[in-house]
Design a protein around this motif. Structure first.
Motif, short mmCIF file in Angstrom:
data_model
loop_
_atom_site.label_atom_id
_atom_site.label_comp_id
_atom_site.label_asym_id
_atom_site.label_seq_id
_atom_site.Cartn_x
_atom_site.Cartn_y
_atom_site.Cartn_z
N UNK A 102 -59.94 34.96 26.36
CA UNK A 102 -58.90 35.13 27.38
C UNK A 102 -57.56 34.58 26.89
N UNK A 103 -56.47 35.20 27.35
CA UNK A 103 -55.14 34.63 27.06
C UNK A 103 -54.53 34.11 28.35
N UNK A 104 -53.87 32.97 28.22
CA UNK A 104 -53.09 32.39 29.32
C UNK A 104 -51.85 31.75 28.70
N UNK A 105 -50.93 31.35 29.57
CA UNK A 105 -49.73 30.67 29.10
C UNK A 105 -50.09 29.22 28.79
N UNK A 106 -49.76 28.78 27.60
CA UNK A 106 -50.18 27.46 27.15
C UNK A 106 -49.00 26.68 26.61
N UNK A 107 -49.01 25.39 26.91
CA UNK A 107 -48.00 24.50 26.37
C UNK A 107 -48.64 23.61 25.30
N UNK A 108 -47.99 23.48 24.17
CA UNK A 108 -48.48 22.60 23.10
C UNK A 108 -47.58 21.38 22.91
N UNK A 109 -46.38 21.46 23.53
CA UNK A 109 -45.36 20.48 23.20
C UNK A 109 -45.66 19.06 23.67
N UNK A 110 -46.59 18.93 24.62
CA UNK A 110 -46.90 17.59 25.14
C UNK A 110 -47.86 16.83 24.22
N UNK A 111 -48.42 17.50 23.23
CA UNK A 111 -49.38 16.82 22.36
C UNK A 111 -48.65 15.83 21.46
N UNK A 112 -49.05 14.56 21.47
CA UNK A 112 -48.35 13.58 20.64
C UNK A 112 -48.67 13.76 19.15
N UNK A 113 -47.88 13.12 18.32
CA UNK A 113 -48.21 13.08 16.89
C UNK A 113 -49.57 12.39 16.74
N UNK A 114 -50.44 12.92 15.93
CA UNK A 114 -51.76 12.28 15.81
C UNK A 114 -51.67 10.92 15.12
N UNK A 115 -52.53 10.01 15.55
CA UNK A 115 -52.60 8.71 14.86
C UNK A 115 -54.06 8.33 14.65
N UNK A 116 -54.70 8.97 13.65
CA UNK A 116 -56.11 8.66 13.39
C UNK A 116 -56.26 7.20 12.99
N UNK A 117 -57.38 6.58 13.39
CA UNK A 117 -57.61 5.18 13.01
C UNK A 117 -57.86 5.07 11.51
N UNK A 118 -57.66 3.88 10.93
CA UNK A 118 -58.00 3.71 9.51
C UNK A 118 -59.48 3.97 9.29
N UNK A 119 -59.83 4.49 8.11
CA UNK A 119 -61.22 4.80 7.81
C UNK A 119 -61.66 4.08 6.53
N UNK A 120 -61.89 2.77 6.64
CA UNK A 120 -62.23 2.01 5.44
C UNK A 120 -63.56 2.43 4.83
N UNK A 121 -64.35 3.17 5.58
CA UNK A 121 -65.66 3.63 5.09
C UNK A 121 -65.57 4.91 4.27
N UNK A 122 -64.39 5.55 4.25
CA UNK A 122 -64.28 6.88 3.64
C UNK A 122 -64.45 6.82 2.12
N UNK A 123 -64.87 7.95 1.56
CA UNK A 123 -65.05 8.07 0.11
C UNK A 123 -63.73 8.52 -0.50
N UNK A 124 -63.14 7.62 -1.28
CA UNK A 124 -61.82 7.91 -1.85
C UNK A 124 -61.76 7.52 -3.32
N UNK A 125 -62.92 7.26 -3.94
CA UNK A 125 -62.90 6.56 -5.22
C UNK A 125 -62.79 5.08 -4.89
N UNK A 126 -63.05 4.19 -5.85
CA UNK A 126 -63.22 2.78 -5.47
C UNK A 126 -62.15 1.79 -5.90
N UNK A 127 -60.95 2.21 -6.33
CA UNK A 127 -60.05 1.16 -6.83
C UNK A 127 -59.80 0.06 -5.80
N UNK A 128 -60.01 -1.19 -6.22
CA UNK A 128 -59.65 -2.32 -5.38
C UNK A 128 -60.59 -2.60 -4.24
N UNK A 129 -61.74 -1.99 -4.21
CA UNK A 129 -62.68 -2.34 -3.14
C UNK A 129 -64.11 -2.09 -3.61
#
Lengths: 198, 259, 357
Positions: free
Chosen positions: C182-209
């Protein structure tokens, strides 16, 4: 001209034909124009497995209010592009509703409770250079007959739509939309009815 | 050679655990090829200086806990899906080194589609394919690479082609695709073979770092437990029988072709 | 989330495309999918837009590969999404179980179609059990959001990324062919800039940890029980904090309609502008989160009404959760349509009158 009451009330329509006749584009342009005018719309296509041919139909509601059910049980207007769509949906039309038919492909019955507006859109479109603009002719006629949205909003939506896809088709569609609108104005003194009555 | 250390004389070590190989006991059976393969990988990560920029993807199978043995970032993957998981990792971190470590059931049976399509997309990853012709962890069932006549718990009378088809040569299969950059097969049956396999693995990782494209090194290894052989016998079986079905060498090398 | 509010920068958009656009605005960096009707517009939008805006689009070789690519991208620390429709979602279930077990965030859109088997491509709500009970193997749950409008396809998809990251869990958007197409009129402008939490568990290679591992495998029962306890604790937090629902209609209603998604739109029509006059007052409770289910709100309502009618595009699945929440406080009836059929407002009124007048 847009009648003030057309803007204030809800309008429910079914547009139907076969795939490739521009049913969905008709509805998309109508809805874009209504959104541009600040109204709520629901555009509910019935999607089939076929890409070409098969049936194409779309239920549209345009309203100043929040729209809940997008289903259209008893349309205020029915726009039919082929005979099978006419046969299927004509009985669902609200008494006093508008029946707009592509009389190049549809034999509509005389009488009944509906206001019937018949335009040989496919033939007219062929005369203009492409059968593909039949949907714009009918859109112009629909808008002119009902005032659900203004012709200007429709032209804006149409220009934007074709400009992005096929700029070479934009001008012909604009002419087609205007042609459809004019035919309705011309017919105001002599109502159109039946097959090839223009 | 000896060295003085206090009063005691001890041998100068000629073998050291590579730093990237964690100081833990592995769960592998005696004579299994995984131990040698892990060591080769660890040596390469250290020698190439890429331990801190490498992410491994472990399979389901005997090497399921490979992440307990190498000191790098690791992800597990559902059975057969390491190439898909590696695709996600690599596309997010295009400058890291991403490899999968997979057995024959994982790569050539349940994960065949993922293997072929990752290769066909030319994903810039390296696959280390450990082919021992058997499902080890689940108790010795027929693998897609089990030889004709070879016994397993699901081919008790030996693999019969009429019933179960033929062993799949993965390198040759992938060689039908345009995209892969490097396809090679080695084994670990002698020090010379081990050194050659290490060279192939190094080339695969180097190609990835140079963004040449998809690489796979298949390594013929033994499973003395399920082959019901001694480790010595199983190495001879690879030399004399398995490598006849799965010929050793480089099957495709786009850079060699250019030169 | 009312489509009539915030007139201005509204665009005519389909539900499928609204979900895709919201995902990009939520910071989704990776999408993998496989073509299936009626969700293909989402995938096509991603193919054009996500790639153009710095993300990664992959057309996967299968539904199975798609969900596992998401697993990899999420393990790498990126916000990741896949979408499909009912049969395709069934294929993804093993991967969703792995995501849950490995504590990986991901957003999975199910634009439901008629089932079982190949079924058809018409709208349905027959994947409720699958979505709200975990779907794959194991003691896990997935947060399940049920959009009823195209605007909610946008807003709930955006929310899904935050929930997924905050609780390190897969989140399902349980839509259907009607809301998707279905199509309807939609607003996207109210969506804030995303701010994902830090992910210290992520796989990024291991320098310094210390090295990270993303795994669901726990060989000893003690270790696996510990993982499960952690997951269950998190699910309890979700049930406490994240329930969403909407109430419409009179407070002194005689009968309560309970419906979500497309069925809720039909029911809202019955409440706000019924096609035929009703001999009693009707209200609607619309769960927006299907898991966690708004059971407490429902139990409270059950004290005040004569009866409840649950309306679904299925043989009756959510009605089980309603009965569990109501615990016999009032009569609970069911009205459903199967096979891709959608009940009209008139049919719903007829059923209401037949049961409760």
């Amino acid at each position: 001209m847009v009648a003030a009451d057309a803007l204030q009330s809800e309008h429910r329509l079914i547009v139907a034909g076969s795939g490739g006749q521009g049913i969905l584009t008709f509805c998309k342009l109508l809805c874009s124009a209504a959104v541009q005018e600040g109204r709520n719309v629901t555009y509910l296509p019935s999607y089939g497995p076929e890409v070409r041919s098969g049936t194409a139909r779309c239920r549209v509601i345009i309203s100043p209010e929040t729209i809940h059910s997008p289903l259209v049980e008893e349309p205020d207007s029915l726009i039919v592009f082929n005979q099978s769509s006419y046969d299927r949906f004509a009985p669902t039309l609200r008494p006093g509703g508008l029946l707009l038919v592509n009389s190049s492909a549809v034999e509509a019955e005389e009488g009944g409770a509906a206001k019937v507006l018949a335009l040989p859109a496919t033939d007219l479109a062929a005369e203009m250079g492409s059968v593909k603009v039949a949907n714009s002719i009918l859109l112009g006629a629909f808008v002119s007959a009902t005032g659900v949205v203004s012709e200007e909003s429709c032209l804006d939506a149409l220009t934007e739509h074709w400009g992005r896809r096929r700029a070479d088709m934009a001008e012909l569609n604009v002419q087609a939309l205007k042609r459809g609108a004019e035919l309705v104005v011309e017919s105001a003194t002599a109502p159109l009815k039946g097959r090839k009555s223009v | 050679m000896t060295a003085k250390q206090g009063e005691q004389e001890v041998a100068t070590p000629i073998y050291r655990r590579p730093p990237a190989l964690l100081d833990v006991l592995t769960h592998y059976c005696p004579g299994c090829g995984h131990g040698t393969m892990h060591r080769l990988l660890a040596e390469l990560l250290d020698e190439m200086g890429i331990r801190e920029q490498t992410i491994g993807v472990a399979p389901v199978g005997c090497a399921v806990v490979a992440y307990d043995y190498l000191d790098i970032d690791w992800s597990e993957a559902a059975h057969g899906r390491p190439p898909a998981v590696a695709t996600g990792l690599k596309r997010i971190h295009p400058d890291k080194v991403v490899f999968t470590y997979q057995g024959d059931g994982d790569l050539a049976s349940i994960g065949m589609a993922e293997t072929i399509h990752a290769a066909n997309r030319g994903e810039n990853i390296s696959i280390f394919f450990i082919n021992n012709g058997i499902y080890g962890m689940t108790g010795g069932q027929m693998a897609p690479t089990t030889l004709i006549g070879q016994k397993s718990s699901t081919t008790p009378g030996g693999r019969d082609a009429e019933d179960t088809g033929y062993p799949i040569r993965m390198c040759e299969l992938l060689n039908q695709l345009e995209a892969p950059a490097f396809l090679a097969r080695g084994t670990l049956t002698s020090p010379r073979r081990v050194r050659e396999t290490k060279r192939l693995m190094k080339k695969a990782l180097s190609y990835q770092m140079e963004k040449v494209g998809f690489s796979m090194v298949e390594v013929l290894t033994s499973c003395p437990t399920h082959w019901r052989m001694t480790p010595g016998e199983s190495l001879r079986y690879i030399e004399q029988t398995v490598s006849r079905v799965f010929p050793l060498g480089v099957i495709k090398d786009v850079k060699a072709a250019e030169e | 989330m009312d489509p009539s509010t915030g007139v201005g920068a509204k665009v005519l958009t389909s539900g499928n495309e609204a979900a895709a656009e919201a995902a990009i605005r939520a910071g989704c960096r990776f999408y993998a999918g496989y073509p299936i009707t009626p969700q293909v517009e989402l995938m096509a939008y991603m193919a054009t837009e996500l790639a153009a805006r710095g993300g990664v689009f992959v057309q996967a070789e299968s539904e199975v590969a798609a969900i596992n690519m998401i697993y990899g991208a999420s393990a790498a620390g990126a916000r990741a999404m896949t979408s499909s429709s009912s049969p395709g979602i069934s294929l993804k279930q093993e991967g969703i179980s792995y995501l849950a077990g490995s504590e990986l965030p991901a957003v999975i859109v199910n634009v439901q179609r008629g089932s079982p088997g190949l079924g058809n491509i018409s709208p349905a709500q027959s994947d409720y059990y699958q979505a709200t009970r975990g779907g794959g193997h194991g003691d896990y749950r997935t947060i399940t959001l049920a959009p009823a409008t195209v605007q909610e396809m946008c807003d709930l998809t955006y929310l899904a990324f935050d929930l997924a990251d905050n609780y390190r869990t897969p989140v399902i958007i349980l839509s259907d062919g009607m809301v998707g197409q279905m199509m309807e009129a939609v607003s996207f402008d109210h969506l804030p800039e995303p701010s994902p939490p830090p992910k210290p568990w992520a796989l990024t290679g291991t320098p310094g940890r210390e090295r990270n591992t993303v795994v669901s495998f726990r060989l000893t029962p003690e270790d696996l029980a510990e993982l499960n306890r952690r997951l269950q604790g998190r699910y309890a937090d979700i049930c406490r904090n994240e329930v969403l629902y909407e109430l419409a209609g009179p407070e002194d209603a005689d009968v309560l309609l309970v419906a979500y998604g497309t069925a809720a739109r039909i029911c809202r029509q019955v409440v706000e502008r019924p096609p035929q006059a009703l001999p009693f007052k009707v209200a609607l409770l619309r769960p927006i989160t299907l898991w966690p289910f708004p059971g407490e709100a429902l139990a409270e309502m059950a004290e005040r009404v004569k009866g409840i009618l649950v309306v679904e595009l299925s043989a009756g699945q959510m009605v089980d959760d309603v009965r569990l929440a109501v615990e016999g406080r009032c009569r609970v009836e069911f009205f459903g349509r199967m096979g891709g059929q959608v009940p009209t407002a008139s049919e719903t009124v007829e059923r209401l009158v037949g049961l409760f007048a």
